[in-house]
Write a protein that holds these residues in place. Sequence first.
Motif, mmCIF file in Angstrom:
data_model
loop_
_atom_site.group_PDB
_atom_site.id
_atom_site.type_symbol
_atom_site.label_atom_id
_atom_site.label_comp_id
_atom_site.label_asym_id
_atom_site.label_seq_id
_atom_site.Cartn_x
_atom_site.Cartn_y
_atom_site.Cartn_z
ATOM 1 N N ALA A 73 42.834 43.312 32.153
ATOM 2 C CA ALA A 73 42.140 42.094 32.536
ATOM 3 C C ALA A 73 40.906 41.989 31.651
ATOM 4 N N LEU A 74 40.721 40.830 31.029
ATOM 5 C CA LEU A 74 39.531 40.574 30.223
ATOM 6 C C LEU A 74 38.944 39.280 30.734
ATOM 7 N N THR A 75 37.837 39.384 31.470
ATOM 8 C CA THR A 75 37.341 38.251 32.232
ATOM 9 C C THR A 75 35.820 38.242 32.323
ATOM 10 N N GLY A 76 35.291 37.095 32.634
ATOM 11 C CA GLY A 76 33.862 36.973 32.886
ATOM 12 C C GLY A 76 33.486 37.402 34.291
ATOM 13 N N TRP A 77 34.471 37.624 35.131
ATOM 14 C CA TRP A 77 34.239 38.001 36.526
ATOM 15 C C TRP A 77 34.205 39.513 36.649
ATOM 16 N N GLY A 78 33.049 40.058 37.067
ATOM 17 C CA GLY A 78 32.914 41.507 37.062
ATOM 18 C C GLY A 78 32.457 42.129 38.362
ATOM 19 N N GLY A 79 32.507 41.368 39.461
ATOM 20 C CA GLY A 79 32.097 41.925 40.743
ATOM 21 C C GLY A 79 33.109 42.910 41.292
ATOM 22 N N ASP A 80 32.699 43.661 42.297
ATOM 23 C CA ASP A 80 33.586 44.653 42.905
ATOM 24 C C ASP A 80 34.861 44.008 43.452
ATOM 25 N N ALA A 81 34.735 42.860 44.093
ATOM 26 C CA ALA A 81 35.916 42.171 44.646
ATOM 27 C C ALA A 81 36.850 41.729 43.519
ATOM 28 N N ASP A 82 36.273 41.280 42.400
ATOM 29 C CA ASP A 82 37.092 40.871 41.248
ATOM 30 C C ASP A 82 37.863 42.067 40.699
ATOM 31 N N ARG A 83 37.193 43.178 40.579
ATOM 32 C CA ARG A 83 37.841 44.390 40.073
ATOM 33 C C ARG A 83 38.974 44.842 41.005
ATOM 34 N N GLN A 84 38.734 44.762 42.289
ATOM 35 C CA GLN A 84 39.769 45.157 43.244
ATOM 36 C C GLN A 84 40.970 44.215 43.158
ATOM 37 N N GLN A 85 40.718 42.916 42.993
ATOM 38 C CA GLN A 85 41.815 41.957 42.863
ATOM 39 C C GLN A 85 42.680 42.264 41.642
#
Length: 133
Positions: A93-105
């Motif tokens: 995954a290469l994304t601008g979203w880096g929160g814990d919930a994003d990582r878990q998703q």
Amino acid sequence: MNTTAVASGGEARGRRVLLVDDSVDAALALSMLLEALGHEVRTEHDGPRALASIDEFNPDVIVLDIGMPGMSGLEVAREVRKRDASRHALLLALTGWGGDADRQQTLDAGFDHHLTKPVSIADLEALLAAPRA
């Protein structure tokens, strides 16, 4: 055979990389860099086209943006993991979203690693150079 130097001083063969990002400019820049590092790169800009490319291109690595319109990178990842031909590809995954919930998703969707933009080229190349089981 293409080879690419890795940070450890060793050599790793170039990988077949499918790069999927709805930002044409971002995909072009990263694909040019990956090609300069010795990888064979195919770019797509949406989920359905990425899935159509997988069977033909047979990538070793799939780099997916998450926030794409229509079919998200999470949906693409879930579909990739269902397919025999691509089940064992390294999925990044290469994304601008880096929160814990994003990582878990991303992990829940079947990604092997979650990279946040802007990605460190050294980190990306280390993942590409690592042997796959």
